[in-house]
Design an enzyme around this catalytic site. Sequence first.
Site, PDB file in Angstrom:
ATOM      1  N   ASN A 164      -0.053  15.672  18.070  1.00  0.00           N
ATOM      2  CA  ASN A 164       1.253  15.071  17.812  1.00  0.00           C
ATOM      3  C   ASN A 164       2.271  15.298  19.082  1.00  0.00           C
ATOM      4  O   ASN A 164       2.467  16.581  19.488  1.00  0.00           O
ATOM      5  CB  ASN A 164       2.189  15.867  16.638  1.00  0.00           C
ATOM      6  CG  ASN A 164       3.559  15.627  16.495  1.00  0.00           C
ATOM      7  OD1 ASN A 164       4.013  14.569  17.170  1.00  0.00           O
ATOM      8  ND2 ASN A 164       4.369  16.397  15.913  1.00  0.00           N
ATOM      9  N   LYS A 216       4.967  14.541  20.105  1.00  0.00           N
ATOM     10  CA  LYS A 216       6.563  14.414  20.066  1.00  0.00           C
ATOM     11  C   LYS A 216       7.138  13.550  21.076  1.00  0.00           C
ATOM     12  O   LYS A 216       6.595  12.327  21.281  1.00  0.00           O
ATOM     13  CB  LYS A 216       6.780  15.959  20.003  1.00  0.00           C
ATOM     14  CG  LYS A 216       6.286  16.628  19.136  1.00  0.00           C
ATOM     15  CD  LYS A 216       6.536  18.178  18.957  1.00  0.00           C
ATOM     16  CE  LYS A 216       5.820  18.886  17.900  1.00  0.00           C
ATOM     17  NZ  LYS A 216       6.199  20.315  17.622  1.00  0.00           N
ATOM     18  N   HIS A 248       7.635  15.397   9.361  1.00  0.00           N
ATOM     19  CA  HIS A 248       7.723  16.536  10.218  1.00  0.00           C
ATOM     20  C   HIS A 248       8.749  17.365  10.154  1.00  0.00           C
ATOM     21  O   HIS A 248       9.958  16.566   9.765  1.00  0.00           O
ATOM     22  CB  HIS A 248       7.426  16.014  11.535  1.00  0.00           C
ATOM     23  CG  HIS A 248       7.066  17.087  12.535  1.00  0.00           C
ATOM     24  ND1 HIS A 248       7.946  18.097  13.100  1.00  0.00           N
ATOM     25  CD2 HIS A 248       5.715  17.693  13.000  1.00  0.00           C
ATOM     26  CE1 HIS A 248       7.261  19.004  14.095  1.00  0.00           C
ATOM     27  NE2 HIS A 248       5.923  18.552  13.824  1.00  0.00           N
ATOM     28  N   GLU A 289      10.616  18.844  12.239  1.00  0.00           N
ATOM     29  CA  GLU A 289      11.755  18.415  13.309  1.00  0.00           C
ATOM     30  C   GLU A 289      12.496  17.279  12.826  1.00  0.00           C
ATOM     31  O   GLU A 289      13.581  17.042  12.987  1.00  0.00           O
ATOM     32  CB  GLU A 289      11.083  18.108  14.659  1.00  0.00           C
ATOM     33  CG  GLU A 289      10.677  19.458  15.434  1.00  0.00           C
ATOM     34  CD  GLU A 289       9.557  19.258  16.140  1.00  0.00           C
ATOM     35  OE1 GLU A 289       9.151  18.043  16.448  1.00  0.00           O
ATOM     36  OE2 GLU A 289       8.635  20.457  16.425  1.00  0.00           O
ATOM     37  N   GLU A 349       2.422  23.131   7.642  1.00  0.00           N
ATOM     38  CA  GLU A 349       2.794  23.449   9.140  1.00  0.00           C
ATOM     39  C   GLU A 349       4.004  24.371   8.914  1.00  0.00           C
ATOM     40  O   GLU A 349       5.156  24.106   8.704  1.00  0.00           O
ATOM     41  CB  GLU A 349       3.126  22.372  10.043  1.00  0.00           C
ATOM     42  CG  GLU A 349       2.485  21.156  10.261  1.00  0.00           C
ATOM     43  CD  GLU A 349       2.865  20.608  11.498  1.00  0.00           C
ATOM     44  OE1 GLU A 349       2.116  20.584  12.708  1.00  0.00           O
ATOM     45  OE2 GLU A 349       3.804  19.666  11.470  1.00  0.00           O
ATOM     46  N   GLY A 409       5.299  25.531  17.817  1.00  0.00           N
ATOM     47  CA  GLY A 409       6.104  25.501  19.115  1.00  0.00           C
ATOM     48  C   GLY A 409       6.354  27.098  19.460  1.00  0.00           C
ATOM     49  O   GLY A 409       6.827  27.171  20.514  1.00  0.00           O
ATOM     50  N   SER A 462       1.022  25.934  16.490  1.00  0.00           N
ATOM     51  CA  SER A 462       0.614  26.789  17.481  1.00  0.00           C
ATOM     52  C   SER A 462      -1.016  26.825  17.419  1.00  0.00           C
ATOM     53  O   SER A 462      -1.640  28.023  17.727  1.00  0.00           O
ATOM     54  CB  SER A 462       1.201  28.347  17.576  1.00  0.00           C
ATOM     55  OG  SER A 462       2.347  28.213  17.964  1.00  0.00           O
TER      56      SER A 462
END
Length: 253
Positions: free
Chosen positions: A10, A12, A96, A98, A168, A174, A213
């Site tokens: 991904n 991003k 996702h 985010e 996730e 991250g 991660s």
Amino acid sequence: MSRRILIAGNWKMHLSPDDGAAVVSQLASTVGPASDVEVLVCPTFVGISSALQAAKGSAVQVGAQNCHWEPKGAFTGELSAELLQAAGCSHVILGHSERRQYFGETEETVCLRLQAVLRTGLVPVLCIGETLEERESGQLETVLRRQVTGALAGIAPDQLSSLVVAYEPVWAIGTGVVASTEQAQEAHAFVRSVLREILGSAADAVRILYGGSVKPNNAQELMSQADIDGALVGGASLKAEDFLAIISASKQG
Ligand code: PGA
């Protein structure tokens, strides 16, 4: 039940079309035309076409990070699953964290987007995962159950044969903090049990990826767990060497 490992990147909002194509070229030359492990990269929308070009002749697939639920119409700034399919995408990441956190994504809109992806025959990669606060307050299972059942609401089980889920934990994305293999396996097994309630034995064929991660040094241990069927990789998918190392570690897992 053996499930084919899927390692998905991904990207991003990273990598220009040219930089992305350079990464894919490196992946393509190592992965070659056929691969035991399924390999996918999800560039920015503007990077899709150059990534596809660079992936030509290899088993590297290219997907998108989101889509709108309508097939077409007056939706400025949006892209439909149909347009992504026409552009050559094979997969679409949905929900996702985010997008949930910054763009108002809800269970309802994830469900609409999932239906759109299924309508085209593209493969949906449905992201779910709890925040640290939710985990620490004992809501892990409630949150995961709500996210899974909300996304799948009203969709006939026989339409979901291509479904991929990515677990996730938000606190691991991250941050460099990876869930322990026990924490990840436990969450994956729980997600599979929820899928079993909805899909019956077909849940055994659903791949559940771990994300948060994932790095070359932790991929093998994660992939060795019974219910972990691959990875959704952010930061470490931006460099071909790291992503290739994760692909290769996953074969040993
Ligand atoms: P990360 O991101 O690997 O950089 O933690 C994972 C993701 O957001 O999909």
